[in-house]
Design an enzyme around this catalytic site. Structure first.
Site, PDB file in Angstrom:
ATOM      1  CB  ALA A  83      -0.938  -0.013   1.210  1.00 17.26           C
ATOM      2  CB  SER A 117      -0.132  -8.922 -14.720  1.00 16.71           C
ATOM      3  OG  SER A 117       0.406  -8.250 -15.833  1.00 16.71           O
ATOM      4  CE1 TYR A 155       5.369  -8.796 -12.526  1.00 19.16           C
ATOM      5  CE2 TYR A 155       4.621  -8.610 -14.801  1.00 19.16           C
ATOM      6  CZ  TYR A 155       4.448  -8.340 -13.451  1.00 19.16           C
ATOM      7  OH  TYR A 155       3.349  -7.638 -13.022  1.00 19.16           O
ATOM      8  N   PRO A 199      -4.459  -6.265 -14.667  1.00 21.31           N
ATOM      9  CG  PRO A 199      -3.865  -4.669 -13.086  1.00 21.31           C
ATOM     10  CD  PRO A 199      -3.799  -6.145 -13.347  1.00 21.31           C
ATOM     11  CB  VAL A 231      -1.134   0.381 -13.988  1.00 24.24           C
ATOM     12  CG1 VAL A 231      -1.872   1.424 -13.147  1.00 24.24           C
ATOM     13  CG2 VAL A 231      -2.009  -0.830 -14.264  1.00 24.24           C
ATOM     14  CB  THR A 245       2.366   2.238 -10.481  1.00 28.75           C
ATOM     15  OG1 THR A 245       3.039   1.121 -11.077  1.00 28.75           O
ATOM     16  CG2 THR A 245       0.862   2.096 -10.665  1.00 28.75           C
TER      17      THR A 245
HETATM   18  P1  NDP Z   1       4.425  -0.139  -7.368  1.00 24.86           P
HETATM   19  O1  NDP Z   1       5.887  -0.387  -7.526  1.00 24.86           O
HETATM   20  O2  NDP Z   1       3.935   1.246  -7.526  1.00 24.86           O
HETATM   21  O3  NDP Z   1       3.934  -0.737  -5.961  1.00 24.86           O
HETATM   22  C1  NDP Z   1       4.357  -1.994  -5.525  1.00 24.86           C
HETATM   23  C2  NDP Z   1       4.000  -2.207  -4.067  1.00 24.86           C
HETATM   24  O4  NDP Z   1       4.440  -3.522  -3.679  1.00 24.86           O
HETATM   25  C3  NDP Z   1       4.675  -1.212  -3.145  1.00 24.86           C
HETATM   26  O5  NDP Z   1       3.767  -0.778  -2.162  1.00 24.86           O
HETATM   27  C4  NDP Z   1       5.787  -2.027  -2.495  1.00 24.86           C
HETATM   28  O6  NDP Z   1       6.023  -1.592  -1.161  1.00 24.86           O
HETATM   29  C5  NDP Z   1       5.151  -3.430  -2.458  1.00 24.86           C
HETATM   30  N1  NDP Z   1       6.206  -4.433  -2.350  1.00 24.86           N
HETATM   31  C6  NDP Z   1       7.127  -4.784  -3.291  1.00 24.86           C
HETATM   32  N2  NDP Z   1       7.996  -5.666  -2.776  1.00 24.86           N
HETATM   33  C7  NDP Z   1       7.624  -5.879  -1.488  1.00 24.86           C
HETATM   34  C8  NDP Z   1       8.140  -6.673  -0.430  1.00 24.86           C
HETATM   35  N3  NDP Z   1       9.237  -7.440  -0.605  1.00 24.86           N
HETATM   36  N4  NDP Z   1       7.522  -6.661   0.774  1.00 24.86           N
HETATM   37  C9  NDP Z   1       6.415  -5.889   0.950  1.00 24.86           C
HETATM   38  N5  NDP Z   1       5.872  -5.117   0.000  1.00 24.86           N
HETATM   39  C10 NDP Z   1       6.481  -5.096  -1.210  1.00 24.86           C
HETATM   40  O7  NDP Z   1       3.722  -1.116  -8.434  1.00 24.86           O
HETATM   41  P2  NDP Z   1       2.171  -1.358  -8.819  1.00 24.86           P
HETATM   42  O8  NDP Z   1       1.281  -0.623  -7.923  1.00 24.86           O
HETATM   43  O9  NDP Z   1       2.065  -1.165 -10.268  1.00 24.86           O
HETATM   44  O10 NDP Z   1       2.089  -2.928  -8.559  1.00 24.86           O
HETATM   45  C11 NDP Z   1       1.111  -3.526  -7.724  1.00 24.86           C
HETATM   46  C12 NDP Z   1       0.774  -4.894  -8.286  1.00 24.86           C
HETATM   47  O11 NDP Z   1       0.177  -4.737  -9.570  1.00 24.86           O
HETATM   48  C13 NDP Z   1       1.970  -5.818  -8.485  1.00 24.86           C
HETATM   49  O12 NDP Z   1       1.609  -7.127  -8.089  1.00 24.86           O
HETATM   50  C14 NDP Z   1       2.203  -5.771 -10.002  1.00 24.86           C
HETATM   51  O13 NDP Z   1       2.810  -6.946 -10.477  1.00 24.86           O
HETATM   52  C15 NDP Z   1       0.781  -5.629 -10.480  1.00 24.86           C
HETATM   53  N6  NDP Z   1       0.607  -5.107 -11.827  1.00 24.86           N
HETATM   54  C16 NDP Z   1       1.122  -3.879 -12.173  1.00 24.86           C
HETATM   55  C17 NDP Z   1       0.945  -3.410 -13.455  1.00 24.86           C
HETATM   56  C18 NDP Z   1       1.541  -2.129 -13.918  1.00 24.86           C
HETATM   57  O14 NDP Z   1       1.644  -1.919 -15.146  1.00 24.86           O
HETATM   58  N7  NDP Z   1       1.920  -1.216 -13.041  1.00 24.86           N
HETATM   59  C19 NDP Z   1       0.162  -4.153 -14.441  1.00 24.86           C
HETATM   60  C20 NDP Z   1      -0.315  -5.424 -13.974  1.00 24.86           C
HETATM   61  C21 NDP Z   1      -0.117  -5.856 -12.709  1.00 24.86           C
HETATM   62  P3  NDP Z   1       7.470  -1.345  -0.510  1.00 24.86           P
HETATM   63  O15 NDP Z   1       8.454  -1.148  -1.633  1.00 24.86           O
HETATM   64  O16 NDP Z   1       7.281  -0.150   0.357  1.00 24.86           O
HETATM   65  O17 NDP Z   1       7.712  -2.585   0.280  1.00 24.86           O
HETATM   66  C1  8X3 Z   2       2.654  -5.451 -15.564  1.00 22.57           C
HETATM   67  C2  8X3 Z   2       2.243  -5.284 -16.962  1.00 22.57           C
HETATM   68  O1  8X3 Z   2       2.833  -5.932 -19.363  1.00 22.57           O
HETATM   69  O2  8X3 Z   2       4.527  -4.750 -18.077  1.00 22.57           O
HETATM   70  O3  8X3 Z   2       2.188  -6.639 -15.042  1.00 22.57           O
HETATM   71  O4  8X3 Z   2       4.038  -7.042 -17.628  1.00 22.57           O
HETATM   72  S1  8X3 Z   2       3.474  -5.781 -18.048  1.00 22.57           S
END
Ligand code: NDP
Ligand code: 8X3
Length: 252
Positions: free
Chosen positions: A10, A140, A153, A183, A186, A188
């Site tokens: 979060a 994803s 991945y 998704p 996105v 982020t």
């Molecule tokens: P962000 O990098 O913005 O957020 C990732 C979150 O995961 C952070 O809050 C981070 O918290 C947490 N996290 C990562 N590693 C750890 C760890 N070892 N322990 C605890 N928390 C962890 O990425 P997104 O919001 O984009 O990603 C969220 C999810 O969505 C992921 O599962 C990603 O695979 C998925 N996703 C993302 C897409 C995209 O294009 N962005 C598309 C499809 C799926 P912290 O580093 O503070 O620990």
């Molecule tokens: C994140 C989206 O297409 O970069 O899951 O793998 S992609």
């Protein structure tokens, strides 16, 4: 009635946006991530805007004993978790398999698969005992397709799809809902993390088209967790209008 959602990851992106939106929609929140100061800042902001109660847990989800200690530390009033959102995850690097970086593989497998499993194993038994609860796994498009140099991945997200089905089957008779939200691109911190802080490389991913925003996925998650008791959204694939397949973008 107010419900409690635990959101992993979060501190940024989809998890953060989901926390903000659920707080406005009658949820109390358990928020997790490693970056404690970010969790504290987010909680303070949410609490000035909503009536949501918030409990913070800062730990590394790859570490089973840290994860267990965190969940076991929950005060009694926080132990009834209605919704678990397994969102924490990352991609590390992009490389052909034959040139793959083993440490990157470990990070992705340990976070995206093992972390999700540890958390679910800790939270699901109480849901099963109560005969209600909802687990939402963030998958994803990479859980449905494999793209060049995305090998590990993509494999972790295919595992999330499979585990979602496995959980649904195993908990079917206990009345537990299990969903995945999948998704496309996105915007982020995802690409910044993937490319190890290289902002130029990260920005290129989203050049020339409008990607999804974290708030789009938060809205999808809100929809998934607010269906009536008899309705489960098994899986929902959300893509930018300008993206078809995982690597086909219409860039202007
Ligand atoms: P962000 O990098 O913005 O957020 C990732 C979150 O995961 C952070 O809050 C981070 O918290 C947490 N996290 C990562 N590693 C750890 C760890 N070892 N322990 C605890 N928390 C962890 O990425 P997104 O919001 O984009 O990603 C969220 C999810 O969505 C992921 O599962 C990603 O695979 C998925 N996703 C993302 C897409 C995209 O294009 N962005 C598309 C499809 C799926 P912290 O580093 O503070 O620990
Ligand atoms: C994140 C989206 O297409 O970069 O899951 O793998 S992609």
């Amino acid at each position: 009635m107010k419900r409690t959602a635990l959101i992993t990851g979060a501190t940024a992106g989809i998890g953060e946006a989901t926390a903000r939106l659920l707080a406005k929609n009658n949820f109390d929140l358990i928020l997790t991530g490693r970056r404690k100061e970010r969790l504290e800042k987010l909680a303070a902001e949410i609490q000035t805007q909503t009536q949501s109660k918030i409990h913070l847990l800062s730990f590394d989800i790859r570490n089973q004993s840290e994860t267990e200690k965190a969940i076991k530390s929950l005060p009694k009033e926080w132990t009834k978790i209605d919704v678990l959102i397994n969102n924490a995850g990352l991609a590390a690097g992009m490389a052909t398999l034959q040139e793959g970086v083993i440490d990157d593989w470990e990070r992705m497998i340990d976070t995206n698969i093992k972390g999700l499993l540890y958390m679910t194993r800790l939270v699901a038994p109480a849901m099963v005992a109560r005969g209600e609860g909802h687990i939402v796994n963030i998958s994803s498009i990479a859980g449905k397709e494999t793209y060049p140099m995305g090998n590990v991945y993509c494999a972790t997200k295919h595992a999330v799809q499979s585990l979602t089905q496995g959980m649904r089957l195993d908990m079917l008779k206990h009345g537990i809902k299990v969903s995945s939200v999948s998704p496309g691109a996105v915007e982020t911190e995802f690409s910044l993390v993937r490319f190890n802080g290289d902002t130029e490389k990260a920005q290129k991913v989203y050049d020339g088209f409008t990607p999804l925003f974290a708030s789009d996925i938060a809205e999808t998650i809100l929809f998934v967790v607010t269906r009536p008791a008899h309705v489960n959204i098994d899986d929902i694939l959300v893509m930018p209008t300008a993206q078809a397949f995982s690597r086909e973008f219409y860039r202007k």
